[in-house]
Scaffold this active site. Structure first.
Site, PDB file in Angstrom:
ATOM      1  N   ASP A  69       0.555  -1.154  -0.176  1.00  0.00           N
ATOM      2  CA  ASP A  69      -0.065  -0.069   0.179  1.00  0.00           C
ATOM      3  C   ASP A  69       0.918   1.148  -0.171  1.00  0.00           C
ATOM      4  O   ASP A  69       1.769   1.572   1.054  1.00  0.00           O
ATOM      5  CB  ASP A  69      -1.076  -0.137   1.173  1.00  0.00           C
ATOM      6  CG  ASP A  69      -1.788   1.131   1.282  1.00  0.00           C
ATOM      7  OD1 ASP A  69      -2.128   1.472   0.263  1.00  0.00           O
ATOM      8  OD2 ASP A  69      -1.751   1.707   2.400  1.00  0.00           O
ATOM      9  N   THR A 102      -3.003   5.055  -3.976  1.00  0.00           N
ATOM     10  CA  THR A 102      -2.143   5.753  -3.138  1.00  0.00           C
ATOM     11  C   THR A 102      -0.663   5.598  -4.110  1.00  0.00           C
ATOM     12  O   THR A 102       0.266   6.721  -3.858  1.00  0.00           O
ATOM     13  CB  THR A 102      -1.916   5.291  -1.824  1.00  0.00           C
ATOM     14  OG1 THR A 102      -1.983   4.080  -1.897  1.00  0.00           O
ATOM     15  CG2 THR A 102      -2.836   6.043  -0.999  1.00  0.00           C
ATOM     16  N   THR A 103      -0.454   4.261  -4.589  1.00  0.00           N
ATOM     17  CA  THR A 103       0.912   4.053  -5.470  1.00  0.00           C
ATOM     18  C   THR A 103       0.749   4.804  -6.580  1.00  0.00           C
ATOM     19  O   THR A 103       1.885   5.399  -7.201  1.00  0.00           O
ATOM     20  CB  THR A 103       0.893   2.589  -5.688  1.00  0.00           C
ATOM     21  OG1 THR A 103       0.662   1.985  -4.226  1.00  0.00           O
ATOM     22  CG2 THR A 103       2.129   2.126  -6.004  1.00  0.00           C
ATOM     23  N   ASP A 400      -9.139  -0.075   2.034  1.00  0.00           N
ATOM     24  CA  ASP A 400      -8.798   0.486   0.728  1.00  0.00           C
ATOM     25  C   ASP A 400     -10.171   0.021   0.086  1.00  0.00           C
ATOM     26  O   ASP A 400     -10.926   0.721  -0.644  1.00  0.00           O
ATOM     27  CB  ASP A 400      -7.684  -0.206  -0.121  1.00  0.00           C
ATOM     28  CG  ASP A 400      -6.555   0.523   0.128  1.00  0.00           C
ATOM     29  OD1 ASP A 400      -6.631   1.192   1.152  1.00  0.00           O
ATOM     30  OD2 ASP A 400      -5.412   0.419  -0.478  1.00  0.00           O
TER      31      ASP A 400
END
Length: 535
Positions: A69, A102-103, A400
């Site tokens: 994550d 988020t990546t 998530d």
């Protein structure tokens, strides 16, 4: 800094401790900042997509975290560089606002910085590059709106939500159980969602984990799970139609606030004192029984004598329950938290259909399930797994998935994943670049190239030929005018993401582009870095 004058009256500036400050200016400062930003992005690049690698992070006190994550990796990494910290905050803001992607947002920002470096080397002014990026991001965000699809769902048909959550979970370590976990996440969100206001309060969903069992044992409890057991081993383990008194006051005889001293010089006096204490406590227990409570949940503890009395009076009790859990229990059972014992009345009791204690495995661990509550708006996701790291990672994955389900309830537009949306935006931005006569068109084209970096990274991580795969998919999109063609990471034999059921939320993708562009603009505008040198 000080201002001084020489003998002719000309002013000059004296910088204090000048030798101990290092300074970067102009193009050097920009290049240093860009390389710091791209270094952070390069770390996350390999974690993108369903075949992305995990990172293992060790904290200073020896705790190990294994995750892919993006936000967690950057939070745990000790980044010293100021620009690196900007990337960490970029990922964090995506996590707070959207919860997923988020990546991708960091990879995107890194690609934009790499493209900007090439433009700066050609002598284009950083402000023009930033303006070009701003124009391009507007085009891309509008284009995403055009290619998005509305997802129709209701309380009885939750399949579209499950499909979208499965896309999120497919890039996590838990992807072998993604179907069951996605269903759990969606059911949890639907249980607490206010579909009329299109709002979801994720605080009402509690995620608990316990080591042991296997990932498939993860379950959704329509109620509250408390990591406590009954205070006395002989109290009943199962209470049906429980009426719960929720106390935040100490369940014991009162103690004077001031300093006090009791002189006891005879046995009789001691007996009297003991009787008095016992009577006082008896009255407290009786008061609970009188209002009709069949279970007492207490924030504080009580001594063994009290425990024994409760046991004799058939009043099961749970002690040392945390404040957050008490609030959730109160919400779920429709009870009121009682801060003073005198205020306990029958209408403040919570109601639950079933309260049961469950033991796990061969360890003596027990947990309390409070189910079939009067107000089932609070639910618990209970995760099992082989080890602590697995459970922590599953918690992050579930978070998530919960966020994605919430986003779809808020705005039910989706775009296709697998890099399809980025490739489509790249084609649209490239086509729009010709409309701009100035230097900005170079920056707009660079933005289009940067958009290709996400599908490139996806192809790379899946072990495909990156450039070959990307150009094949791109030409297919242009030829068929089909915005659903993406990278086939899972070797499903088709590039059409509609058939593979790979979806992402529209607001998540738009937020990614906007945030990445903002951060890159900010980094490009820095032309002077003054930092104290290390001693």
């Amino acid at each position: 800094m000080a201002l001084a004058f020489d003998e002719y009256g000309r002013p000059f500036i004296i910088l204090r401790e000048q030798e101990s400050k290092s300074r970067l200016r102009g193009i050097d400062a920009q290049k240093a900042n860009i390389s710091a930003g791209t270094a952070v992005a390069r770390i996350l690049r390999t974690s993108l997509g369903p075949k992305g690698m995990d990172k293992m992070l060790q904290s200073p006190d020896g705790d190990i975290t294994i995750t892919n994550d993006g936000a967690t990796i950057l939070e745990q990494m000790d980044v010293d560089n100021q620009i690196g910290k900007l990337m960490v905050e970029l990922s964090r803001s995506q996590d707070y606002e959207i919860g997923d992607g988020t990546t991708g947002v960091v990879v995107m920002a890194g690609a934009l910085l790499e493209q900007a470096e090439r433009l700066l080397e050609r002598g284009i002014h950083p402000i023009r590059v930033a303006e070009g990026y701003e124009i391009a991001s507007k085009i891309a965000v509008d284009h995403l709106q055009q290619i998005s699809h509305k997802f129709e769902f209701n309380a009885s048909n939750i399949e579209p939500l499950v499909q979208t959550c499965m896309t999120t979970l497919s890039s996590k370590i838990v992807n072998r159980c993604k179907r069951s976990l996605a269903e759990i996440a969606v059911k949890a969100v639907m249980a607490v969602a206010d579909l009329e206001r299109k709002d979801v309060n994720l605080d009402l969903i509690k995620v608990e984990g316990k080591v042991g069992g296997k990932l498939e044992d993860t379950e959704l409890i329509y109620g509250i799970l408390v990591d406590k057991d009954m205070s006395h081993p002989q109290m009943p383990k199962q209470i049906e139609d429980a009426k719960i008194a929720i106390l935040t006051c100490p369940f014991e005889p009162p103690k004077p606030k001031t300093k006090h001293k009791v002189d006891i010089d005879t046995v009789e006096k001691f007996q009297t004192l003991r009787e008095q204490e016992k009577k006082y406590f008896d009255d407290m227990v009786q008061q609970c029984k009188d209002v009709g409570a069949t279970l007492v949940i207490c924030q504080w503890g009580f001594d063994d004598e009290a425990n024994h009395l409760l046991m004799h009076r058939n009043l099961p009790a749970v002690r040392w329950v945390g404040g957050v859990e008490l609030e959730l229990i109160a919400i779920a059972t429709g009870g009121r938290i009682v801060p003073r014992f005198q205020e306990l009345t029958a209408d403040k009791l919570g109601k639950a259909g079933l309260v049961r204690e469950k033991a796990f495995g061969t360890t003596k661990d027990r947990m309390l399930y409070i189910e079939h509550c009067a107000n089932s708006r609070a639910v618990t996701v209970f995760i099992r797994g082989g080890n602590k790291m697995m459970i922590e990672e599953t918690k992050r994955s579930i978070h998530d998935a919960l966020c994605v389900a919430r986003n779809i309830i808020r705005n039910n537009s989706i775009v296709y994943g697998g890099g399809a949306a980025e490739i489509s935006c790249s084609i649209a931005v490239e086509a729009a670049a010709d409309k701009y006569p100035g230097v900005e068109q170079y920056a707009v084209r660079a933005f289009a190239d940067a958009l290709d970096s996400v599908p490139m990274a996806l192809a790379e991580n899946s072990g495909l030929q990156p450039i070959e795969t990307l150009s094949a998919v791109k030409s297919q999109q242009i030829k068929e005018n089909n915005a659903c063609c993406g990278i086939d990471c899972n070797d499903a034999g088709t590039n059409d993401m509609r058939e593979q059921n790979v979806f992402e939320t529209l607001i998540g993708k738009q937020q990614q582009l906007l945030l990445a562009t903002q951060v890159v603009k900010m980094i490009l505008k820095i032309d002077d870095v003054i930092s104290p040198s290390e001693y």
